[in-house]
Each structure stands twice: as C-alpha cells, then as structure tokens.
Design a protein around this motif. Structure first.
Motif, mmCIF file in Angstrom:
data_model
loop_
_atom_site.group_PDB
_atom_site.id
_atom_site.type_symbol
_atom_site.label_atom_id
_atom_site.label_comp_id
_atom_site.label_asym_id
_atom_site.label_seq_id
_atom_site.Cartn_x
_atom_site.Cartn_y
_atom_site.Cartn_z
ATOM 1 N N UNK A 111 35.767 92.396 13.770
ATOM 2 C CA UNK A 111 35.723 91.817 15.108
ATOM 3 C C UNK A 111 36.324 90.413 15.001
ATOM 4 N N UNK A 112 37.276 90.131 15.861
ATOM 5 C CA UNK A 112 37.961 88.845 15.841
ATOM 6 C C UNK A 112 37.441 87.980 16.983
ATOM 7 N N UNK A 113 37.131 86.731 16.631
ATOM 8 C CA UNK A 113 36.570 85.786 17.579
ATOM 9 C C UNK A 113 37.485 84.572 17.739
ATOM 10 N N UNK A 126 38.981 73.134 12.074
ATOM 11 C CA UNK A 126 38.098 73.152 10.919
ATOM 12 C C UNK A 126 37.998 74.578 10.390
ATOM 13 N N UNK A 127 37.750 74.714 9.094
ATOM 14 C CA UNK A 127 37.554 76.033 8.508
ATOM 15 C C UNK A 127 36.108 76.492 8.632
ATOM 16 N N UNK A 137 40.757 71.696 19.543
ATOM 17 C CA UNK A 137 41.413 72.503 18.527
ATOM 18 C C UNK A 137 40.845 73.916 18.649
ATOM 19 N N UNK A 138 41.639 74.890 18.249
ATOM 20 C CA UNK A 138 41.234 76.279 18.403
ATOM 21 C C UNK A 138 41.280 77.005 17.061
ATOM 22 N N UNK A 139 40.412 77.980 16.940
ATOM 23 C CA UNK A 139 40.389 78.766 15.713
ATOM 24 C C UNK A 139 40.180 80.235 16.001
ATOM 25 N N UNK A 140 40.666 81.041 15.092
ATOM 26 C CA UNK A 140 40.368 82.471 15.088
ATOM 27 C C UNK A 140 39.536 82.768 13.830
ATOM 28 N N UNK A 141 38.480 83.508 14.024
ATOM 29 C CA UNK A 141 37.609 83.943 12.938
ATOM 30 C C UNK A 141 37.458 85.463 13.026
ATOM 31 N N UNK A 142 36.966 86.042 11.959
ATOM 32 C CA UNK A 142 36.703 87.481 12.005
ATOM 33 C C UNK A 142 35.439 87.795 11.200
ATOM 34 N N UNK A 153 31.824 94.401 9.174
ATOM 35 C CA UNK A 153 30.428 94.853 9.014
ATOM 36 C C UNK A 153 29.866 94.476 7.651
ATOM 37 N N UNK A 154 28.688 93.862 7.672
ATOM 38 C CA UNK A 154 28.023 93.495 6.429
ATOM 39 C C UNK A 154 28.565 92.248 5.760
ATOM 40 N N UNK A 155 29.499 91.583 6.416
ATOM 41 C CA UNK A 155 30.102 90.390 5.828
ATOM 42 C C UNK A 155 29.890 89.183 6.731
ATOM 43 N N UNK A 156 30.059 87.994 6.146
ATOM 44 C CA UNK A 156 29.926 86.781 6.927
ATOM 45 C C UNK A 156 31.199 86.552 7.751
ATOM 46 N N UNK A 157 31.024 85.773 8.802
ATOM 47 C CA UNK A 157 32.177 85.407 9.608
ATOM 48 C C UNK A 157 33.086 84.502 8.785
ATOM 49 N N UNK A 158 34.400 84.787 8.829
ATOM 50 C CA UNK A 158 35.331 84.013 8.023
ATOM 51 C C UNK A 158 36.474 83.452 8.867
ATOM 52 N N UNK A 159 36.962 82.321 8.432
ATOM 53 C CA UNK A 159 38.096 81.664 9.076
ATOM 54 C C UNK A 159 39.360 82.489 8.859
ATOM 55 N N UNK A 160 40.163 82.601 9.911
ATOM 56 C CA UNK A 160 41.444 83.291 9.829
ATOM 57 C C UNK A 160 42.594 82.312 10.026
ATOM 58 N N UNK A 161 42.557 81.576 11.124
ATOM 59 C CA UNK A 161 43.644 80.655 11.444
ATOM 60 C C UNK A 161 43.135 79.598 12.409
#
Length: 124
Positions: free
Chosen positions: A93-95, A105-106, A33-38, A41-49
């Motif tokens: 920054x998108x990962x 998973x989120x 399964x694949x995910x995109x996160x972002x 600056x100064x924030x935690x990495x968050x789930x996008x899709x």
C-alpha cells in the motif's frame, strides 16, 4: 489542515509501470515537502521517495532509485510517483504524506498529514 487523496494504484505485471497521484486540499501546498511511503503486509512503513517544497530536491530509497520518479505541480496541488520496471517486491500500500517543512524527511514520524493509501500489486 491538509487532506491528501491518492490514486493510480492497481495490478500490473512485473516490468510494467504505474503512475500514482496525490492531490492535496487546502491552501499553501507549496509550504509542504511531500513524501511517498509504502507498507507491505507484516512489514513496517518505509520511505520510498521525497520532494522538497519547490521540487528542486528529490531523494529516493536505494530500492527504487533509477526506477521511480517523484514530481510535483504546486499550481495543481499534486504530487506524482512514476513507477517503472516494477518488481513483485514493490507490492504494497502506497501512502502520500505532507511535511510542513521545505525539505523532505525519511522518517515517517516527521510527517504531519497522510493519505488513505492506494494498493499496488505487482505479479510475477
């Protein structure tokens, strides 16, 4: 081992669009399964899709629902994130990430492999 390389980031005005791509090396891309996160600056990495192993299931963060679309092409070992109606708050920054599971998973801690990230900047 899976290596992920993102591309497609850049600078865009608010209301514009970008399409991010993530290409995976190695075999058995369809096992993941694949995910995109972002991460801003100064924030935690968050789930996008996220998208399931065969593309049959997708899930979006509320903040991007209706504007972003995730898709995958298992024959080409790629996953895309089409981003429309971009807002300045989408700047980050998108990962791309791979999870050895059929379903996404989120939780970023659940993912096994990560790309290096690509910068998206949305100007107002």
């Amino acid at each position: 081992q899976v290596q992920l390389v993102e591309s497609g980031g850049g600078l865009v005005q608010a209301g514009g669009s970008l399409r991010l791509s993530c290409t995976a090396s190695g075999r058995a891309f369809s096992n993941y399964a694949m995910g995109w996160f972002r991460q801003a600056p100064g924030k935690e990495r968050e789930f996008v899709a996220g998208i399931s192993w065969n593309g049959g299931s997708t899930y979006y963060a509320d903040s991007v629902k209706g504007r972003f679309t995730i898709s995958r092409d298992n024959a080409k070992n790629t996953v895309h994130l089409q981003m429309n109606s971009l807002k300045p708050e989408d700047t980050a920054v998108y990962y791309c990430a791979a999870l050895r599971s059929r379903y996404q998973s989120l939780d970023p801690g659940a993912y096994d492999y990560w790309g290096q990230g690509t910068q998206v900047t949305v100007s107002s």
